[in-house]
Design a protein around this motif. Structure first.
Motif, PDB file in Angstrom:
ATOM      1  N   PRO A 205       0.844  -1.201   0.000  1.00  0.00           N
ATOM      2  CA  PRO A 205       0.000   0.000   0.000  1.00  0.00           C
ATOM      3  C   PRO A 205       0.881   1.254   0.000  1.00  0.00           C
ATOM      4  O   PRO A 205       1.983   1.239   0.570  1.00  0.00           O
ATOM      5  N   ASP A 206       0.383   2.301  -0.638  1.00  0.00           N
ATOM      6  CA  ASP A 206       1.145   3.541  -0.795  1.00  0.00           C
ATOM      7  C   ASP A 206       1.769   4.057   0.496  1.00  0.00           C
ATOM      8  O   ASP A 206       2.937   4.452   0.516  1.00  0.00           O
ATOM      9  N   GLN A 207       0.958   4.025   1.567  1.00  0.00           N
ATOM     10  CA  GLN A 207       1.447   4.653   2.795  1.00  0.00           C
ATOM     11  C   GLN A 207       2.584   3.859   3.437  1.00  0.00           C
ATOM     12  O   GLN A 207       3.278   4.358   4.306  1.00  0.00           O
ATOM     13  N   LEU A 208       2.781   2.595   3.024  1.00  0.00           N
ATOM     14  CA  LEU A 208       3.835   1.790   3.646  1.00  0.00           C
ATOM     15  C   LEU A 208       5.124   1.771   2.826  1.00  0.00           C
ATOM     16  O   LEU A 208       6.139   1.251   3.258  1.00  0.00           O
ATOM     17  N   ILE A 209       5.067   2.313   1.619  1.00  0.00           N
ATOM     18  CA  ILE A 209       6.202   2.192   0.706  1.00  0.00           C
ATOM     19  C   ILE A 209       7.480   2.729   1.301  1.00  0.00           C
ATOM     20  O   ILE A 209       8.532   2.105   1.226  1.00  0.00           O
TER      21      ILE A 209
ATOM     22  N   GLY B 279      10.163   0.360   3.632  1.00  0.00           N
ATOM     23  CA  GLY B 279      10.868   0.216   2.359  1.00  0.00           C
ATOM     24  C   GLY B 279      11.797  -0.983   2.263  1.00  0.00           C
ATOM     25  O   GLY B 279      11.913  -1.595   1.206  1.00  0.00           O
ATOM     26  N   THR B 280      12.448  -1.359   3.351  1.00  0.00           N
ATOM     27  CA  THR B 280      13.443  -2.425   3.237  1.00  0.00           C
ATOM     28  C   THR B 280      12.954  -3.755   3.797  1.00  0.00           C
ATOM     29  O   THR B 280      13.696  -4.719   3.827  1.00  0.00           O
ATOM     30  N   ARG B 281      11.697  -3.815   4.200  1.00  0.00           N
ATOM     31  CA  ARG B 281      11.195  -5.111   4.704  1.00  0.00           C
ATOM     32  C   ARG B 281      10.950  -6.058   3.543  1.00  0.00           C
ATOM     33  O   ARG B 281      10.542  -5.650   2.463  1.00  0.00           O
TER      34      ARG B 281
END
Lengths: 356, 280
Positions: free
Chosen positions: B40-44, B48-50
């Motif tokens: 989802p956009d808000q998690l990008i 990011g590195t997960r």
């Protein structure tokens, strides 16, 4: 069936001359074998007959009709390739019936012919197999079946047995001989194997360096070779060739031995004497013409091959009938069957024997 | 000695570990593509590195398909790639056959020239190509791309096809001609069925090349109607931000036709079709 004529045929690749002035008549129903060392032009000649190779010069006729410009498909000749050249994506039946398929013969007629040919060649159970599932001998049979089915005017064979092992080769040779007897068709067969040539041919054509060296029946070539090349090419083991100088009654060899050759009237140009290993007899010490020492003795059961070292003359190969109790380093006395000796001039031409 | 010695388990493990590392290395970018596409956009940025986001969504896909021009880009790319692949393969097959079977004047010269065309970086000729296409009035058209791609792919595809024809014994054609075929019949009934793997490989190669080509598409196409998908991907980059999620979703979708195409041709890529033709 067909009569094949070659009239002064030439073949060049660019500036390289592969075949020179080849003239040859092949009678209807004749089995002619083209034989020679590799690179002699025998396969090229066959491919020119097939129409796969253009003819540079001269004329090629089938039944009196000029064929030089006729395409392979219109020559009505079948060819068995050295590589078999089976169509890998078609099963045996379709491979064999392919020519009929192209001619648009009815499927039923095709099936009958294929089944019939398969039966004579022992391929009945393999009709729905692909070529890759066949053994070498079976592939060879399919290739022959493909040729037979067309009922062509002539058959061409390009070293058809050279990919088979020795035992299978003998068997297939016999089958080709039977095939020729049964069909009585004109056949031209290329090989470098003189045994195939001698056993199958009505007539043999010996080629070397793009020239015909001699044309004749197997016995002709064996008994009356036209030159040193043919003399050494036909016959196994190879003919012994000895340096010689002419004398009053025959020739003198390098070690001083004199051989009388009354059957060769004109010996003045004689430079070499040729004698086949089987035409040298072991003799008693007094009756021998030449004496030497056995170097290697090969016992073949039916025959014994003896390599004899003759002082002043070099090695000599002798083939004695039966089992001869000789051992290396035994002294041997030899006697030539002078009636079977050949004499060659400096250029290798055989000096003709007078008719006996 | 009691039979063949079994390889030690350590060796086996090592072998598979090496293979796994290789496959992982090769596939990781694809995995990352997919991962970002479903993030989802808000998690990008926050995650990011997960390796896998805490929540997954297909929203990016639906947005790309229904709210952008992506389907149009797609259609354009499919049209260009398929036409290029078909045209190139057809021409290359003809040329490859001629190079493989015939001797003719200038053959080695043509081959040398074709080789030379492969030596120049495309960047060097992009300006002249632009001028030519512009002069022909083909700017902003898919036709221009098809022509340019076909021209650039023909040399390599021809060499590829020639090597496939070379691998088919000449005897087979000659046998067919002795059996009563014309040269064309021999080609159609005997040679062509045996060249299917080669045709498949060439089709696949050219298709992928055309499918992922960006440089010329970027230069020759400006209008939104005729954009191909690699150019279309750039529309997700705006002056102030990059819409990573949608871009990756579009990338995933772009992989689908390529995969389908290879699934379709892979049975023709199977080798060994010619075995059993000659020798024993």
């Amino acid at each position: 069936m067909a009569r094949i004529e070659l009239r002064n045929v030439f073949k060049h690749y660019g500036r390289t001359e592969v075949l020179r002035d080849i003239s040859l008549d092949i009678e209807d129903g004749e089995f002619v074998v083209l034989v020679g060392p590799s690179g002699c032009g025998k396969s090229t000649l066959l491919r020119m007959i097939a129409g796969l190779e253009p003819i540079t010069g001269g004329e090629f006729l089938i039944d009196g009709e000029r064929m030089n410009e006729v395409t392979p498909r219109n020559r009505d000749i079948a060819m068995v390739f050295q590589s078999y050249a089976l169509y890998p994506h078609m099963d045996v039946a379709r491979n064999m019936g392919f020519s009929m398929e192209i001619r648009r013969d009815a499927a039923e007629k095709r099936r009958v012919r294929v089944t019939e040919a398969a039966k004579t060649l022992g391929l009945g159970a393999l009709l729905d197999r692909l070529p890759k599932a066949l053994s070498g001998g079976q592939r060879q049979r399919v290739a022959m079946g493909r040729a037979i089915i067309r009922d062509p005017r002539a058959f061409l064979f390009d070293e058809p047995l050279s990919n088979l092992d020795a035992a299978l080769r003998v068997e297939m040779r016999l089958e080709i001989a039977r095939l020729h007897q049964r069909l009585a068709a004109t056949m031209v067969y290329v090989t470098h194997d003189q045994v195939e040539a001698l056993t199958l041919a009505d007539r043999i054509v010996v080629l070397e360096g793009g020239d015909i060296q001699q044309v004749g029946t197997p016995l002709d070539l064996y008994e009356r070779p036209a030159n040193r090349f043919v003399a050494r090419f036909i016959g196994s083991p190879t003919m012994n060739i000895l340096e010689a100088t002419p004398t009053e009654t025959g020739v003198e060899l390098k070690n001083g031995a004199r051989i009388d050759l009354p059957q060769v009237p004109d010996r003045s140009t004689a430079r070499q004497l040729g004698i086949r290993p089987e035409h040298i007899d072991l003799a008693g010490p007094e009756s021998g013409q030449i004496s030497g020492v056995a170097d290697v003795v090969e016992h073949l059961g039916s025959d014994t091959n003896i390599y004899v070292d003759v002082p002043g003359l070099g090695p000599l190969m002798v083939r004695a009938h039966g089992n001869v109790p000789l051992r290396p380093r035994d002294a041997v006395s030899l006697r030539f069957q002078t009636g079977n000796a050949h004499v060659f001039a400096a250029d290798g031409t055989a000096l003709r024997s007078a008719p006996v | 000695m009691a039979g063949i010695r079994k390889p030690s388990p350590l060796r086996t493990a090592g072998k598979y570990a090496a293979l796994a590392a290789y496959v992982g290395f090769a596939l990781f970018p694809l995995y990352w593509l997919l991962k970002i596409a479903v993030t989802p956009d808000q998690l990008i940025y926050s995650e990011g590195t997960r390796l896998w986001p805490s929540a997954a969504t297909l929203a990016n896909f639906t947005t790309v398909v229904f709210q952008t021009d992506f389907l149009a880009y797609f259609r354009n790319s499919v049209a260009v790639s398929l036409t290029t692949a078909a045209a190139t393969t057809l021409i290359a097959a003809g040329a490859g056959y001629a190079f493989s079977r015939f001797h003719f004047r200038g053959k080695s010269l043509i081959i040398a020239v074709m080789l030379v065309t492969q030596m120049f970086p495309l960047l060097m000729i992009i300006a002249p190509i632009y001028k030519i296409v512009a002069a022909a009035g083909l700017l902003n058209s898919l036709t221009s791309l098809i022509i340019v791609y076909t021209a650039f792919n023909i040399p390599f595809a021809t060499f590829l096809m020639q090597s496939f024809f070379d691998s088919i014994p000449k005897d087979l054609e000659e046998a067919a001609m002795m059996d009563g075929c014309t040269r064309f019949q021999a080609l159609r009934k005997v040679i062509l069925p045996l060249t299917l793997p080669g045709l498949g490989a060439t089709l696949g190669f050219v298709f992928t090349a055309a499918w992922s080509e960006l440089l010329f598409a970027l230069m020759l196409i400006n209008s939104n109607d005729t954009m191909t998908f690699p150019v279309g991907l750039l529309t997700f980059v705006s002056k102030f931000s990059v819409d990573w999620g949608q871009m990756m979703a579009a990338g995933v979708l772009a992989l689908v036709p390529s995969c389908l195409f290879f699934i379709f041709i892979q049975r023709y890529l199977v080798q060994g079709l010619t075995s059993g033709a000659v020798k024993g």
